[in-house]
Write an enzyme that holds these catalytic residues in place. Structure first.
Site, PDB file in Angstrom:
ATOM      1  N   TYR A   1      -8.388   6.718  36.450  1.00 28.64           N
ATOM      2  CA  TYR A   1      -7.838   5.927  35.345  1.00 28.64           C
ATOM      3  C   TYR A   1      -8.061   6.707  34.046  1.00 28.64           C
ATOM      4  O   TYR A   1      -7.761   7.885  33.986  1.00 28.64           O
ATOM      5  CB  TYR A   1      -8.465   4.536  35.343  1.00 28.64           C
ATOM      6  CG  TYR A   1      -7.713   3.542  34.494  1.00 28.64           C
ATOM      7  CD1 TYR A   1      -6.330   3.370  34.641  1.00 28.64           C
ATOM      8  CD2 TYR A   1      -8.369   2.796  33.533  1.00 28.64           C
ATOM      9  CE1 TYR A   1      -5.632   2.471  33.852  1.00 28.64           C
ATOM     10  CE2 TYR A   1      -7.677   1.883  32.745  1.00 28.64           C
ATOM     11  CZ  TYR A   1      -6.313   1.728  32.902  1.00 28.64           C
ATOM     12  OH  TYR A   1      -5.625   0.846  32.121  1.00 28.64           O
TER      13      TYR A   1
ATOM     14  N   LYS B   1       6.110  -8.416  57.546  1.00 25.98           N
ATOM     15  CA  LYS B   1       6.986  -7.245  57.519  1.00 25.98           C
ATOM     16  C   LYS B   1       6.199  -6.018  57.049  1.00 25.98           C
ATOM     17  O   LYS B   1       6.341  -4.909  57.587  1.00 25.98           O
ATOM     18  CB  LYS B   1       8.147  -7.513  56.565  1.00 25.98           C
ATOM     19  CG  LYS B   1       9.333  -6.595  56.758  1.00 25.98           C
ATOM     20  CD  LYS B   1      10.186  -7.046  57.922  1.00 25.98           C
ATOM     21  CE  LYS B   1      11.479  -6.272  57.999  1.00 25.98           C
ATOM     22  NZ  LYS B   1      12.385  -6.797  59.017  1.00 25.98           N
TER      23      LYS B   1
ATOM     24  N   GLU C   1      15.277  -8.874  52.642  1.00 23.57           N
ATOM     25  CA  GLU C   1      14.882  -9.659  53.815  1.00 23.57           C
ATOM     26  C   GLU C   1      15.207 -11.139  53.611  1.00 23.57           C
ATOM     27  O   GLU C   1      14.949 -11.711  52.540  1.00 23.57           O
ATOM     28  CB  GLU C   1      13.376  -9.499  54.048  1.00 23.57           C
ATOM     29  CG  GLU C   1      12.880 -10.029  55.373  1.00 23.57           C
ATOM     30  CD  GLU C   1      13.213  -9.101  56.529  1.00 23.57           C
ATOM     31  OE1 GLU C   1      13.071  -9.534  57.688  1.00 23.57           O
ATOM     32  OE2 GLU C   1      13.607  -7.946  56.279  1.00 23.57           O
ATOM     33  N   ASP C   2      15.771 -11.754  54.645  1.00 21.90           N
ATOM     34  CA  ASP C   2      15.930 -13.211  54.724  1.00 21.90           C
ATOM     35  C   ASP C   2      16.641 -13.790  53.497  1.00 21.90           C
ATOM     36  O   ASP C   2      16.175 -14.745  52.866  1.00 21.90           O
ATOM     37  CB  ASP C   2      14.572 -13.893  54.924  1.00 21.90           C
ATOM     38  CG  ASP C   2      13.968 -13.560  56.279  1.00 21.90           C
ATOM     39  OD1 ASP C   2      14.697 -13.043  57.138  1.00 21.90           O
ATOM     40  OD2 ASP C   2      12.771 -13.813  56.489  1.00 21.90           O
TER      41      ASP C   2
ATOM     42  N   ASP D   1      18.147  -7.712  58.068  1.00 18.34           N
ATOM     43  CA  ASP D   1      18.781  -8.761  58.882  1.00 18.34           C
ATOM     44  C   ASP D   1      20.185  -8.351  59.312  1.00 18.34           C
ATOM     45  O   ASP D   1      20.642  -8.727  60.386  1.00 18.34           O
ATOM     46  CB  ASP D   1      18.853 -10.074  58.092  1.00 18.34           C
ATOM     47  CG  ASP D   1      17.476 -10.561  57.685  1.00 18.34           C
ATOM     48  OD1 ASP D   1      16.597 -10.614  58.550  1.00 18.34           O
ATOM     49  OD2 ASP D   1      17.277 -10.847  56.490  1.00 18.34           O
TER      50      ASP D   1
ATOM     51  N   ALA E   1      29.173 -15.435  62.832  1.00 16.50           N
ATOM     52  CA  ALA E   1      29.886 -14.642  61.831  1.00 16.50           C
ATOM     53  C   ALA E   1      29.050 -14.507  60.568  1.00 16.50           C
ATOM     54  O   ALA E   1      29.581 -14.319  59.481  1.00 16.50           O
ATOM     55  CB  ALA E   1      31.232 -15.298  61.507  1.00 16.50           C
TER      56      ALA E   1
ATOM     57  N   ALA F   1      24.098 -10.877  60.270  1.00 19.68           N
ATOM     58  CA  ALA F   1      23.776 -10.003  61.396  1.00 19.68           C
ATOM     59  C   ALA F   1      25.002  -9.739  62.258  1.00 19.68           C
ATOM     60  O   ALA F   1      25.253  -8.602  62.681  1.00 19.68           O
ATOM     61  CB  ALA F   1      22.659 -10.621  62.233  1.00 19.68           C
TER      62      ALA F   1
ATOM     63  N   ASN G   1      17.450 -16.882  68.541  1.00 21.95           N
ATOM     64  CA  ASN G   1      16.020 -17.136  68.715  1.00 21.95           C
ATOM     65  C   ASN G   1      15.674 -18.534  68.223  1.00 21.95           C
ATOM     66  O   ASN G   1      16.221 -18.992  67.220  1.00 21.95           O
ATOM     67  CB  ASN G   1      15.203 -16.099  67.926  1.00 21.95           C
ATOM     68  CG  ASN G   1      14.637 -15.015  68.813  1.00 21.95           C
ATOM     69  OD1 ASN G   1      14.251 -15.290  69.953  1.00 21.95           O
ATOM     70  ND2 ASN G   1      14.566 -13.801  68.301  1.00 21.95           N
TER      71      ASN G   1
ATOM     72  N   ASN H   1      13.992  -5.819  65.856  1.00 22.65           N
ATOM     73  CA  ASN H   1      14.249  -4.988  64.681  1.00 22.65           C
ATOM     74  C   ASN H   1      13.122  -4.017  64.351  1.00 22.65           C
ATOM     75  O   ASN H   1      13.330  -3.046  63.621  1.00 22.65           O
ATOM     76  CB  ASN H   1      14.526  -5.871  63.458  1.00 22.65           C
ATOM     77  CG  ASN H   1      15.913  -6.462  63.476  1.00 22.65           C
ATOM     78  OD1 ASN H   1      16.548  -6.535  64.530  1.00 22.65           O
ATOM     79  ND2 ASN H   1      16.394  -6.900  62.330  1.00 22.65           N
TER      80      ASN H   1
END
Length: 750
Positions: free
Chosen positions: A37, A92, A134-135, A160, A193, A196, A286, A319
């Site tokens: 630092y 993740k 993500e998501d 995804d 549709a 993914a 899933n 994934n």
């Protein structure tokens, strides 16, 4: 306790959550802190201000990925919001670190509209080397990713979409090969549709599927041009819109492949029966797939190639096979993006890896599954460490070839850099493996008809490490080669086919004054592959030998000791283990041979262990261990290592530092060695540890291995006249290959 309660307890255990920040530089002293630092940090700050690319040299940016979400489409949970999604994003990060050694900050944003998500993420570009979205719900996720990819100069990847697409694409490549179908001819029906499904359909086109052969449907039926014109479900599926309507059953009739990314239980046995011959079914909803695995497999008499998103069935589309490794390759070449060429390279590398023999560690982890290329095994397993090497290398190469890379990288040595991320032992073994490849030698494998030995021989040949000679029954060996799909023609020494008279004569000559008759010698080389292999090495028909996989160590060591014996200037052999820790390696001797060695045997063990250290490009520093420090206790036991150290120091041929007797912590802790005992001949901690007897050596190395978290390579038998190594019963294929490489390097030094 139910699974959900167990998971809550797991996450709540102190400290809560699954991740923490760890420092990568020393912070023990005031000097360290002033460098970390103020005021020292000003130096790299100025350098980066002058050249922004220096951020990759002076900060963690190049190995840091931002996992960013608003929690609007969490798998299986839906729109639960950013705070509730945090355990997923932390998870993740765990997978990034566990599988590819990539660090992660998870960022949960309380933002609903695409513009705000884009602005917030774009503003974080100075922090990260890459962005994993993500998501995030569809169709917003398409706009967010596309805009960020255009506006940011670091890789942006919505897992995804593309993770699922790449893994299922790899599965499609292998499934089509097994079904003997061309990708360009495949008729593919999609259920779903969303993000993914749309990305997967697009990626299938990149692999060679014709867009006109793709039919997409959702809960309202087949996606038609009319529906897309009305904005239903979203414009990103326009290229797959059909001019005819219908439902999922209509889409599946006559189709070669079905891809489900929708909801459980929507596909019937009748729908499977309506598909073309040898259908490919990827039911990836899933936790419940679109059709149950057993139900689909038994729906018809021909081959149904089935994949799901579940871990309790073969061919899981997971994934984690993609995102850690595609980011690893992208980060290491400082890619500006993850483009289509990199995604295709990832899928092709995964598909190719599934065709190769799976390591023993993976077989053990999935003991109830078939791990041989075929309908039940079209994807490698996430625990297969080779995914890191093969996929990341392929991605990095594709980034360079496509012009996305900004950093120079030597692709021929990149594999070794990746191996080093898996642990010090992999890094050290690569030194020996490379030496072995430079001049492969003939290695006799005494247990040549053992399954592990045959698979190891295949790897030796494939990697150019050695020329394996399998001693055993030819028919059994060839049957195993065929069973495991090993593409090689092994060199077999079958005692029933070979004239063994010369070997019997030689064994008789060597052992006739040790109670062996000529007829007994003939029987020994015919019935005991240990003796046959030993005589082959002694006669020069093999350069080295491995044995012991199916025998107790003394039983395996006895024939080569009797036939080959020790080197001319050596009285004692010893067993050496290399133990690899995160920050150092040590060589432990003797752990397998000499029960109660005298000082000469201890000195010999130190000499030979030092030779082994140099095989691994390690300059030896030897410590003769005891419970006494430099004469603090004087008895027969402490005198032996003390005298061994003196003997070595007086030997003009010993060109490495050695001292003792000393306690183990004195030998390996620098503060003790250079502080309390500054007179010691060792200026740095020892890396060759010679134990006072077999009991101490065996106990010591096993404690270091198990409690110290070290990876062990060995035992390496040293002091023989020709290279011979005795495996431990139950060793894995990688252990056999490693010791074969050591034997080859030994033979090169002869």
């Amino acid at each position: 306790m139910g699974f959900e309660e167990e998971s809550r307890a797991y996450h709540a255990a102190d400290p809560p959550g699954k991740i923490e920040i760890a420092t990568t530089k020393s912070t023990k002293t005031q000097r360290d802190l002033s460098l970390a630092y103020s005021p020292g940090v000003a130096g790299p700050c100025r350098a980066i201000a002058e050249n922004p690319d220096d951020a990759y040299s002076y900060t963690a940016k190049g190995n840091l990925v931002g996992v960013i979400s608003n929690g609007s489409a969490v798998l299986g949970l839906g729109d639960i919001g950013p705070q509730a999604s945090k355990p997923v994003m932390e998870g993740k990060g765990v997978l990034f670190k566990r599988f590819a050694d990539i660090d992660v900050f998870d960022i949960e944003l309380d933002l609903d509209d695409p513009e705000s998500m884009i602005a917030a993420t774009r503003a974080m570009e100075p922090t990260f080397g890459g962005i994993n979205l993500e998501d995030i719900k569809a169709p917003e996720c398409f706009e967010i990713e596309e805009t960020l990819r255009e506006e940011m100069s670091i890789p942006v990847f919505h897992d995804d979409q593309h993770g699922t697409a790449i893994i299922s694409g790899a599965a499609l490549l292998n499934a089509a090969e097994i079904a003997d179908k061309e990708l360009s001819d495949l008729e593919v029906a999609f259920a779903g549709a969303g993000a993914a499904a749309t990305a997967t359909a697009r990626f299938f086109v990149s692999l060679g599927v014709e867009p006109a052969n793709v039919t997409m449907s959702d809960i309202d039926g087949v996606i038609t041009e009319e529906r897309v014109a009305d904005g239903d479900p979203h414009p990103y599926v326009e290229e797959f819109a059909s001019d005819e309507g219908g439902d999922l059953a209509d889409a599946m009739e006559g189709a070669d492949a079905f891809v489900g990314l929708s909801a459980g239980g929507i596909v019937s046995r009748e729908m499977v029966r309506s598909m073309a011959a040898n259908p490919i079914i990827f039911a990836m909803a899933n936790p419940n797939p679109e059709i149950d695995y057993e139900e689909a497999k038994t729906a018809r008499d021909d081959t149904v190639i089935m994949a799901t998103g579940r871990s309790d069935y073969p061919n899981q589309v997971n994934n984690v096979l993609c995102f850690p490794f595609i980011f690893r390759g992208a980060l290491d070449v400082r890619a500006t993006e993850i483009n289509e060429e990199m995604k295709v390279a990832c899928a092709e590398a995964l598909a190719d890896l599934a065709k190769r023999d799976a390591p023993d560690a993976v077989r053990k982890a999935y003991s109830d599954e078939v791990l041989q290329f075929g309908p039940e095994y079209i994807l490698p397993k996430p625990l297969d460490s080779r995914v890191l090497f093969e996929v990341s290398s392929a991605v990095a190469q594709a980034a360079v070839s496509s012009g996305a890379a900004r950093a120079e990288i030597r692709l021929d040595t990149y594999h070794e850099r990746l191996e080093a991320r898996l642990g010090k032992s992999r890094e050290m073994m690569r030194v020996v493996l490379n030496k072995a490849k430079s001049d492969p030698k003939r290695v006799a494998l005494a247990e040549g008809d053992d399954e592990k030995t045959i698979r190891a021989a295949f790897q030796m040949r494939e990697e150019g490490i050695a020329e394996p000679l399998l001693i055993g029954n030819r028919e059994e060996i060839e049957a195993t080669v065929e069973e495991f799909g090993l593409g090689f023609d092994p060199d077999v020494v079958d005692p029933s086919e070979v004239d063994l008279d010369e070997y019997a004569d030689r064994l008789y000559e060597l052992r006739k004054r040790k109670g062996i008759t000529r007829s007994e010698a003939a029987d020994m080389v015919r019935r005991d592959s240990n003796y046959l292999g030993s005589v082959m090495v002694e006669a020069g028909d093999a350069d080295a030998m491995l044995t012991g996989l199916t025998r107790h160590y003394p039983t395996g060591a006895r024939p080569p000791l009797q036939v080959i014996g020790t080197a001319p200037d050596v009285e004692y052999v010893a067993g050496v283990y290399m133990l690899a820790f995160d920050d150092r390696v040590v060589f432990c001797a003797d752990a397998t041979v000499n029960r109660d060695p005298d000082h000469r045997a201890l000195a010999e063990a130190a000499r030979r262990a030092a030779e082994i250290a140099r095989r691994f490009d390690v300059e030896p520093r030897a410590a003769m261990l005891s419970y006494s420090n430099f004469g603090s206790v004087d008895n027969e036991g402490t005198r032996k290592p003390r005298e061994a150290a003196r003997l070595l120091r007086r030997d003009p041929d010993v060109d490495f530092p050695v001292d003792g007797e000393m306690q183990a912590d004195t030998a390996v802790v620098e503060d003790i060695l250079n502080g309390t005992y500054d007179f010691a001949d060792l200026e740095e901690p020892a890396n060759v540890l010679v134990f006072p007897n077999l009991e101490a050596g065996n106990i010591g190395y096993k404690l270091l291995q198990r409690l110290g978290g070290a990876e062990a390579i060995g035992p390496m038998l040293v002091g023989m006249d020709e290279p011979v190594h005795v495996l431990q019963r139950g060793d894995e294929v990688k252990d056999i290959v490693n010791l074969a490489a050591v034997a080859v390097v030994d033979a090169q030094q002869q």
